[in-house]
Design an enzyme around this catalytic site. Structure first.
Site, PDB file in Angstrom:
ATOM      1  N   SER A 153     -10.303  -0.093   6.835  1.00 48.87           N
ATOM      2  CA  SER A 153      -9.638   0.034   5.545  1.00 48.87           C
ATOM      3  C   SER A 153      -8.940  -1.218   5.036  1.00 48.87           C
ATOM      4  O   SER A 153      -8.462  -1.236   3.902  1.00 48.87           O
ATOM      5  CB  SER A 153      -8.611   1.176   5.592  1.00 48.87           C
ATOM      6  N   LYS A 179       0.867  -1.191   0.000  1.00 47.77           N
ATOM      7  CA  LYS A 179       0.000   0.000   0.000  1.00 47.77           C
ATOM      8  C   LYS A 179       0.899   1.235   0.000  1.00 47.77           C
ATOM      9  O   LYS A 179       1.867   1.294   0.752  1.00 47.77           O
ATOM     10  CB  LYS A 179      -0.888  -0.011   1.250  1.00 47.77           C
ATOM     11  N   SER A 199      -9.833   2.042   2.540  1.00 46.43           N
ATOM     12  CA  SER A 199      -8.886   2.772   1.721  1.00 46.43           C
ATOM     13  C   SER A 199      -7.840   1.892   1.046  1.00 46.43           C
ATOM     14  O   SER A 199      -7.263   2.298   0.032  1.00 46.43           O
ATOM     15  CB  SER A 199      -8.151   3.808   2.578  1.00 46.43           C
TER      16      SER A 199
END
Ligand SMILES: [Mg+2]
Ligand SMILES: [Zn+2]
Lengths: 491, 95, 474
Positions: free
Chosen positions: C174, C72, C150
């Site tokens: 997330s 990420k 997210s």
């Protein structure tokens, strides 16, 4: 002692509270590993944490906590077992995180007090509100370029202790004494190096004036003063300004001021509509700081003798006045020097006051001339002790001693050796002195006659002449005796 | 309505975010509806409840007071948009 | 699709049936083929080849040797730029490696790229990214779906077979919500289990790193590698990390599974409730005892979260000021001018919205009414779980209130978007671990996840129960 200031219409009382920022003496910063050494190349002592790189986190320096606790103990203050680090949020070029880690609601040290001493022998307590730990900011240089500001983060993250007083201070002189006292305590504790020129100790001064008996007036804060001289100047200027405004029917606007050291004036720093809202909240990167009583007690037991204790000891053990004792103890190095002298010979304890004079007037003036600190003095305390002993034992006169001290200062030599080498030893041999006196009387027959006709004051003349002839070495007591006897025989 | 344009602009100033008039209006609408929505917390009695700042139950870890020079000036300045002779450079601060 | 899991790929590698280089080629090809899904912010073939050379030198006992992992783009990486999906971190190349990615490197994993996310992890659809939407790989051509957020890029990367594992961060859901949307496994461990050092912060008291994988075993392997104490993070837990993967077992004998009544929310589809029901039945059949429990303050979790998280974010994001790194607006006349232009051009709409909400709830006169109030309610929410875990070992809930929704559907109403986290946020506020595993599908064939929660540091029991449920689909 009245501190009231006469304006054109009224008498006014000054009300001052101080926030002192004292840099914690430590090797590394409060929340990072980088060094705290002063005067390095720009941005050479900056870690990823200090530069607020993404994802960087603070880890607290244990020693800085201990230093704050020790300082709190030295300020006779309450040490809080539980304290919290908060973020103080604002934007500035030298504040890389966009917030300063500080302590707001729960500081590490609570209420305390310090005592300041006046020349007339009286003293006064100033109450401390709190001491908290926080990060220093970096440094902005505004004058290198017409359109740019340069930023150096070497200081960013260095540990500071903010010491906040109650508004108990009533004059510029009291403010000066208060800062000196705080500085002295921290230096005794070795928690701050006290170097005001390098900014290790600086103060924000909150000032207001009021008519005696009235409530507190609106205050202004003068920011970041780093010398006692400037603090006093700034206070005196600001008090005068406020009184003038009020007497002309104006109002004091609560403002943050800067003191211009060259003009000697204060002026507002930020415009009012940009009132700050620091949005303090507990730093979620840190947990609360819990200190157990055992650790506090351990630090308490290791606290060295502090200026007030030392002062009390000087008064009781050495019979010094409150003022002499406070002058000596206000600077740890001076006081250590004094202690070393007294301890160097057991007879010196009885000459404690003479030692004070030789230290604080004679040696100090030599040191001041050359701008040398006491801890670098070329005259060792042992040698100064020897010098005082030579005086008290009548081996040399005070006058000769001053010459000897200068020689000691220049050559770092032992006073006994100087005296020996230069033959400065006092003449106590009566026949030698008698010879000199006889010569003087013979050479000044007219004055002898005047003396004998009743002008007693002329005795001093013969003493002076004889002393001169002995090159200052004659023991004054013996000399006096002999002159008196010889003259009386002539009557 | 909790917020007005004036407050939005004050908050934006504190946060150093410049808003166009359109943005300020949109935000006014959104923030008011969010603030109305969080208002429901007032239903909860929290009289004797200690605020929870961090769920960690451990104590604050400490570091030793050892200075290490890990990061060079070059490393620290590497990503800076404007730098000169070891300094970060920013537009003049106007007091 | 050759390599269905980390375990399987490791076996091939150990038997010399495949080389690290061949693994790299395979994944590079797949990533290029699925470029239009916009899963990666940063992808660079050369960087992968560079790693291959290093990885080949490692011994085979490195747990993750040659395993393709997606990162990420909130984790700072020394060999790849880091953006947090924000313009404000344009061209930012960290000189340091985050704790979590460092651990992955040490075990020999191969970073295939940096995945897309909501800007600074603020969002639930990976649609607030400066670099555009990520498309859920399960979308049908005519109807592009959101991958959740997210960590949508990471979940999508695993689902699209562009890696075998991915890192994520979970502040309010997330990891778990995008795992549910993309039909993969996603675990958010106990707050503090993985160090936050080197992860761009969103909300420090909630942020927690975790992983995505194709199955529970892989998740347990990855988590035990990235967990562990870090002296550089003052909130990092100092607990011994069990060997989750070795301890995995399906036994649910004597386990009590709590079913919280408050998670039956209006407007949740029958399909989701049906999947939840199926999972309950399955656990019961496997020997677990089902107990109906109450978490009375559940309703207040979302508003609490949407005060605390923005408050912390408003302060955490103050460092993005154009001075030290990243984007700086041109032609500013003063420092303040530079700050305001940089931050208004550099941050996207959602980030600005949250910064302003956060600034407001911390400001003078509002702190007590909003921030402090939220912290007190947070305490009550955390207490709810403490009480519940006196009666049960695990809690089972749906992961998200919907399946993957069409892109752009929820963009305009922030509160509607925030409701995505209704089932995941309570555990975040309490700091307890949670996993989402795919368990069933809706009528359109889209995956639906269920969430298992347990008390602090009880990841093992979560893995075990998830492992057991996973068997239903093998
Ligand atoms: Mg101040
Ligand atoms: Zn301060």
């Amino acid at each position: 002692m009245s501190n009231l200031i006469k304006g054109k219409k009224h008498e006014w009382e000054t009300v001052i509270g101080l926030e002192i920022h004292a840099q914690v003496k430590s090797n590394s910063k409060l929340f990072s590993n980088s060094s705290t050494v002063f005067g390095s190349k720009p941005n050479s002592q900056v870690s990823l944490v200090d530069a607020a790189m993404p994802g960087m986190l603070p880890v607290i320096n244990r020693y800085c906590i201990e230093q704050a606790v020790k300082s709190g103990i030295g300020l006779n203050a309450k040490i809080n077992n539980h304290s919290v680090f908060d973020r103080k949020n604002y934007f500035y070029a030298d504040l890389p995180q966009g917030y300063q880690i500080s302590q707001y609601k729960y500081p590490i040290v609570g209420e305390g007090k310090v005592t300041i001493d006046f020349k007339d022998g009286t003293s006064k307590d100033i109450r401390i509100v709190r001491l908290h730990l926080e990060q220093d900011a970096g440094k902005s240089l505004h004058d290198q370029n017409p359109t740019k500001t340069y930023v150096d983060l070497n200081r960013s993250g260095v540990a500071l202790m903010e010491i906040v007083s109650e508004p108990d201070i009533r004059s510029a002189d009291e403010a000066g004494l208060y800062i000196s006292k705080i500085r002295s305590i921290l230096m005794y504790l070795d928690t701050c190096d006290g170097n005001m020129q390098e900014g290790s100790l600086r103060a924000d001064v909150n000032i207001s004036v009021r008519k005696p008996g009235d409530d507190y007036g609106t205050r202004c804060e003068i920011k970041n003063l780093n010398s006692i001289k400037f603090i006093k100047q700034a206070i005196n200027y600001e008090v005068k300004r406020q009184i003038e405004v009020l007497e002309e029917g104006g109002v004091i606007e609560q403002n943050t001021l800067l003191f211009n050291t060259s003009s000697g004036k204060t002026s507002p720093m930020r415009s009012k509509e940009e009132a700050h809202d620091y949005r303090y909240f507990p730093d979620p990167d840190l947990l609360p700081l819990d200190i157990n009583q055992e650790d506090i007690d351990k630090l308490k037991n290791a606290i060295p003798e502090l200026p007030d204790d030392r002062k009390t000891r000087y008064i009781s053990d050495y019979n010094l006045s409150n003022y002499d004792a406070s002058v000596l103890t206000s600077d740890k190095y001076v006081s250590d020097y004094y202690d070393t002298i007294i301890e160097s010979d057991k007879t010196l304890k009885d000459s404690s006051k003479i030692v004070v004079n030789w230290l604080t007037s004679e040696l100090f003036s030599l040191l001041n001339d050359k701008n040398i600190q006491i801890n670098n003095s070329p005259v060792t305390p042992q040698n100064l002790g020897k010098l005082v002993k030579l005086i008290t034992e009548d081996i040399i006169s005070g006058k000769i001693a001053k010459e000897v001290l200068v020689e000691m200062f220049n050559t770092k030599q032992d006073p006994e050796k100087i005296i020996e080498k230069k033959g400065l030893k006092q003449v106590t041999n009566t026949s030698e002195i008698e010879t000199i006196v006889d010569e003087v009387l013979k050479e000044n027959q007219i004055i002898v006659d005047q003396y004998l006709s009743g002008k007693d004051k002329l005795l001093g003349f013969f003493v002076g002449q004889s002393m001169k002839k002995s090159q200052g070495k004659a023991n004054p007591k013996i000399l006096n005796e002999i002159i008196k006897i010889k003259l009386s025989k002539k009557k | 309505m909790k917020l007005d344009t004036n407050t939005i602009n004050k908050i934006a100033k504190l946060a150093r975010i410049r808003l166009s008039e359109q943005e300020a209006n949109d935000l006014l609408r959104d923030m008011n509806s969010i603030l109305d929505w969080v208002e429901q917390l007032n239903e909860v009695n929290t009289d004797d409840v200690e605020p929870l700042a961090n769920i960690s139950s451990s104590i604050l870890p400490h570091r030793k007071d050892v200075a290490k020079d890990i990061n060079s000036t070059d490393e620290i300045l590497k990503n800076s948009p404007d730098k000169l002779e070891g300094y970060f450079v920013v537009p003049k601060v106007v007091e | 699709m050759e390599f269905q899991s980390i375990t399987k790929l490791k076996t091939l590698l150990n038997k010399n049936k495949i080389s690290v280089k061949e693994i790299a080629e395979t994944y590079i090809k797949q990533i290029k083929e699925k470029k239009e899904l916009n899963i990666f912010i940063y992808f660079n073939e050369d960087k992968i080849h560079d790693q291959v050379k290093e990885i080949e030198k490692l011994s085979n006992d490195k747990v993750l040797k040659g395993i393709p992992i997606a990162i990420k783009d909130l984790f700072c990486t020394a060999n790849m730029p880091t953006t947090a999906a924000s313009k404000i971190l344009e061209n930012f190349q960290p000189t340091y490696e985050s704790f979590v990615t460092q651990k992955l490197i040490e075990q020999g994993s191969m970073f295939v790229g940096k995945t897309n996310l909501d800007e600074f992890a603020m969002g639930s659809a990976t649609n607030t990214s400066y670099f555009g939407n990520t498309i859920n790989p399960l979308s049908k051509n005519d109807n592009p779906l959101a991958p959740g957020g997210s960590s949508g890029g990471s979940a999508a990367a695993v689902a699209a077979d562009l890696c075998l594992g991915a890192t994520g961060t979970d502040t309010g859901g997330s990891i778990r919500q995008p795992a549910s949307f993309c039909g993969v496994v996603g675990i958010k461990p106990t707050y503090g289990l993985c160090s936050r050092w080197g992860i761009a912060a969103f909300a420090s008291s909630l942020d927690q790193a975790g992983v995505f994988s194709k199955n529970v075993t892989d998740a347990s392997i990855l988590l035990e590698e990235i967990a562990g104490h870090d002296q550089r993070d003052s909130t990092s837990s100092n607990v011994k990390i069990p060997s989750f993967s070795k301890n995995l077992n399906t036994s649910l004998e004597d386990k009590v599974v709590g079913i919280p009544q408050e998670y039956t929310v209006d407007g949740i589809s029958d399909e989701i409730n049906g999947v939840w029901e199926d999972a309950i039945k399955s656990l019961e059949k496997k020997g677990a005892k089902i107990k109906h429990i109450s978490l009375p303050h559940t309703k207040y979790a979302l508003p609490t979260y949407y005060i605390i998280a923005p408050a912390e974010a408003s302060s955490n994001l103050a460092r993005y000021d154009g001075v030290k790194y990243g984007f700086r607006a041109k032609d500013a006349k003063s420092l303040d001018d530079m700050y305001e232009l940089t931050r208004s051009e550099g941050f996207g709409k959602e980030v600005k919205r949250r910064i302003l909400i956060g600034t407001y709830v911390l400001s003078a006169g509002y702190y007590d009414a909003y921030y402090l109030k939220a912290q007190r309610v947070r305490k009550l929410i955390a207490n709810d779980f403490v009480e519940a875990f006196k009666e049960c070992d695990l809690i089972l809930t749906p992961t998200a209130p919907s399946a993957a929704f069409p892109l752009n559907e929820q963009q305009d109403d922030p509160i509607k978007m925030y409701l995505n986290d209704v089932f995941t946020v309570p555990a975040s506020l309490a700091g307890i671990p949670g996993i989402s595993i795919p368990y069933g599908k809706d009528q359109q064939g889209l995956p639906l996840g269920v969430q298992l929660l347990s008390k602090h540091y009880n990841e093992q029991e979560i893995f075990n129960a998830a492992f057991s449920l996973e068997k239903d689909y093998e």
